[in-house]
Design a protein around this motif. Structure first.
Motif, PDB file in Angstrom:
ATOM      1  N   ILE A  73       1.660  10.517   8.008  1.00  0.00           N
ATOM      2  CA  ILE A  73       1.282   9.117   7.810  1.00  0.00           C
ATOM      3  C   ILE A  73       2.238   8.192   8.569  1.00  0.00           C
ATOM      4  CG2 ILE A  73       1.149   7.277   6.087  1.00  0.00           C
ATOM      5  CD1 ILE A  73      -1.215   9.209   6.106  1.00  0.00           C
ATOM      6  N   PHE A  91      -2.895   0.345   6.993  1.00  0.00           N
ATOM      7  CA  PHE A  91      -2.062   0.666   5.829  1.00  0.00           C
ATOM      8  C   PHE A  91      -2.871   1.137   4.622  1.00  0.00           C
ATOM      9  CE2 PHE A  91       0.970  -2.107   8.152  1.00  0.00           C
ATOM     10  CZ  PHE A  91       1.909  -1.125   8.395  1.00  0.00           C
ATOM     11  N   PRO A  92      -3.930   0.379   4.232  1.00  0.00           N
ATOM     12  CA  PRO A  92      -4.733   0.907   3.130  1.00  0.00           C
ATOM     13  C   PRO A  92      -5.388   2.252   3.452  1.00  0.00           C
ATOM     14  CG  PRO A  92      -5.669  -1.143   4.003  1.00  0.00           C
ATOM     15  CD  PRO A  92      -4.325  -0.995   4.604  1.00  0.00           C
ATOM     16  N   LEU A  93      -5.799   2.416   4.708  1.00  0.00           N
ATOM     17  CA  LEU A  93      -6.366   3.711   5.127  1.00  0.00           C
ATOM     18  C   LEU A  93      -5.318   4.818   4.943  1.00  0.00           C
ATOM     19  CD1 LEU A  93      -8.528   5.438   6.607  1.00  0.00           C
ATOM     20  CD2 LEU A  93      -7.502   4.706   8.755  1.00  0.00           C
ATOM     21  N   ALA A  94      -4.099   4.538   5.420  1.00  0.00           N
ATOM     22  CA  ALA A  94      -3.010   5.505   5.289  1.00  0.00           C
ATOM     23  C   ALA A  94      -2.727   5.813   3.825  1.00  0.00           C
ATOM     24  CB  ALA A  94      -1.751   4.961   5.964  1.00  0.00           C
ATOM     25  N   ALA A  95      -2.776   4.753   2.976  1.00  0.00           N
ATOM     26  CA  ALA A  95      -2.498   4.950   1.552  1.00  0.00           C
ATOM     27  C   ALA A  95      -3.527   5.878   0.914  1.00  0.00           C
ATOM     28  CB  ALA A  95      -2.477   3.602   0.839  1.00  0.00           C
ATOM     29  N   PHE A 137       0.794  -1.224   0.000  1.00  0.00           N
ATOM     30  CA  PHE A 137       0.000   0.000   0.000  1.00  0.00           C
ATOM     31  C   PHE A 137       0.828   1.276   0.000  1.00  0.00           C
ATOM     32  CE2 PHE A 137      -3.255  -2.986   1.419  1.00  0.00           C
ATOM     33  CZ  PHE A 137      -4.292  -2.614   0.591  1.00  0.00           C
ATOM     34  N   LEU A 138       1.999   1.258   0.659  1.00  0.00           N
ATOM     35  CA  LEU A 138       2.746   2.501   0.780  1.00  0.00           C
ATOM     36  C   LEU A 138       4.056   2.505  -0.008  1.00  0.00           C
ATOM     37  CD1 LEU A 138       2.007   3.147   4.529  1.00  0.00           C
ATOM     38  CD2 LEU A 138       1.011   4.325   2.581  1.00  0.00           C
ATOM     39  N   ILE A 192       3.894  12.530   4.046  1.00  0.00           N
ATOM     40  CA  ILE A 192       4.631  11.335   4.471  1.00  0.00           C
ATOM     41  C   ILE A 192       4.833  11.352   5.982  1.00  0.00           C
ATOM     42  CG2 ILE A 192       6.902  10.223   4.388  1.00  0.00           C
ATOM     43  CD1 ILE A 192       5.862   9.732   1.789  1.00  0.00           C
ATOM     44  N   LEU A 247      -2.813   9.362   1.995  1.00  0.00           N
ATOM     45  CA  LEU A 247      -1.610   9.855   1.324  1.00  0.00           C
ATOM     46  C   LEU A 247      -1.933  10.311  -0.098  1.00  0.00           C
ATOM     47  CD1 LEU A 247       1.359  10.074   2.185  1.00  0.00           C
ATOM     48  CD2 LEU A 247       1.779   7.866   1.132  1.00  0.00           C
ATOM     49  N   VAL A 303     -13.594   5.230   4.814  1.00  0.00           N
ATOM     50  CA  VAL A 303     -12.786   5.709   3.682  1.00  0.00           C
ATOM     51  C   VAL A 303     -13.688   6.239   2.565  1.00  0.00           C
ATOM     52  CG1 VAL A 303     -11.275   4.953   1.807  1.00  0.00           C
ATOM     53  CG2 VAL A 303     -10.777   4.285   4.136  1.00  0.00           C
ATOM     54  N   ILE A 328      -5.251  -3.044   8.556  1.00  0.00           N
ATOM     55  CA  ILE A 328      -6.274  -2.203   7.947  1.00  0.00           C
ATOM     56  C   ILE A 328      -5.804  -0.760   7.879  1.00  0.00           C
ATOM     57  CG2 ILE A 328      -8.682  -1.499   8.137  1.00  0.00           C
ATOM     58  CD1 ILE A 328      -9.068  -4.036   9.806  1.00  0.00           C
TER      59      ILE A 328
END
Lengths: 188, 160
Positions: B111, B95-99, A143-144, B108, B102, B52, B93
């Motif tokens: 996050i 990580f996709p939220l953070a993505a 994802f990142l 950066i 972003l 989201v 969960i």
């Protein structure tokens, strides 16, 4: 203890379902109030759902497997006896194995303290368990991106090791200056 | 499809087959555990999915970047780190939220701060940690973790 944990889990599940219900109601109300937003909301939610559903089952299977194959006894046996650089590496290694949530690690850490393992290793083990999990890193990579994941991983390892060593020094120092206070603490 | 996704699934499948050959009973037990944790995590997955969707539907990019973007400043990072420390959502969960944050204007630094405090610090599990490890160790670990999370985030913001 185990029953207590189960009870807590059940309560947590009920709480999550209630919050989910509230979230669904809010979403329905908002979408009916702003029908023009409907497309964006459903599209982004759907995209997100697809991404999750491809990853979550695999991660869960990995965690289930390691929880069964790497027993708490193994971790205690190896971490209880090693120190120095090797101890640090082992602490990170065992922490990073995909084996369940953080609260599972506390009893293991408590046994380690009783066995006389180094405080620094215990702190590093706990922190690695919390934030350097192997499947977690893979999800972060997806994802990142590679740069973000690798840089955060390296920085985290460096700072976690520094933190472990400094907490050990702090504990040693306070134990020396007030032995009585430490005894009180230990008895709690 | 993403390479990482394929890799994770092949890796999990490989481990599963290996485990099945070595010990069927243990494998069954672990699959049961996996199914349980999957069901346990599902409600939170759906909550975040809805969150989201609503966030991207109603929050504009400028709003997100005002709160969590380049111009949020030190206190913005501090605040997001605090939110991460208090919130209790599985990191998988997060990580996709953070993505998605972003992609929509968050920086950066914020996050990285959010994810690091979220994973390293457990306010909900703190009582248990104190009970098992003593007040001193538990408070020191969580307190110092918060500080190093912010340091890590600031360094990442400078490098990336």
């Amino acid at each position: 203890m185990k029953e207590n944990m189960k009870e807590k889990q059940r309560k947590g599940m009920i709480r999550d379902i209630i919050i989910l219900g509230i979230a669904i109601v809010i979403a329905i109300v908002l979408i009916s109030l702003f029908p023009d937003k409907r497309e964006v909301i459903t599209a982004s939610s759907w995209e997100f759902f697809i991404e999750m559903i491809w990853i979550l089952p695999a991660v869960m299977v990995l965690m289930g497997l390691f929880a069964v194959w790497v027993s708490k006894e193994t971790v205690v046996k190896y971490l209880g006896e090693t120190s120095g650089i090797k101890g640090i590496f082992l602490a990170i290694f065992f922490g990073a194995l995909p084996t369940g949530p953080l609260y599972v690690a506390f009893p293991v850490a408590a046994v380690l303290i009783k066995k006389g393992a180094k405080i620094s290793n215990i702190i590093i083990f706990l922190s690695a368990w919390a934030c350097i999990k192997i499947p977690q890193e893979m999800v972060e990579l997806k994802f990142l991106g590679l740069e973000f994941m690798v840089l955060r991983l390296i920085l985290t390892i460096i700072f976690v090791v520094i933190m472990g060593l400094s907490i050990e020094k702090i504990i040693e120092w306070t134990d020396k200056t007030k032995v009585e206070g430490a005894k009180d603490n230990a008895s709690i | 499809m993403n390479i990482t996704v394929i890799f994770i699934n092949i890796f999990a499948g490989g481990c599963l087959i290996f485990s099945f050959i070595k010990d069927r009973k243990k494998t069954k037990q672990s699959l049961l555990g996996a199914a349980k944790s999957f069901i346990r995590i599902l409600p939170i997955v759906f909550i975040i999915i809805i969150f989201v969707g609503l966030l991207l539907g109603f929050g504009s990019q400028t709003q997100i970047s005002k709160i969590a973007g380049e111009h949020a400043g030190f206190w913005g990072v501090f605040l997001i780190a605090l939110v991460g420390a208090i919130m209790h959502i599985p990191s998988l969960i997060a990580f996709p939220l953070a993505a998605s944050l972003l992609k929509n204007g968050a920086s950066i630094t914020t996050i990285a701060a959010f994810i690091t405090t979220l994973t390293m610090i457990g306010t909900i599990t703190l009582p248990l940690e104190i009970k098992e490890l003593g007040k001193k160790v538990a408070l020191l670990r969580n307190g110092i973790s918060f500080i190093i999370a912010i340091i890590i985030a600031l360094i990442m913001g400078v490098i990336l």
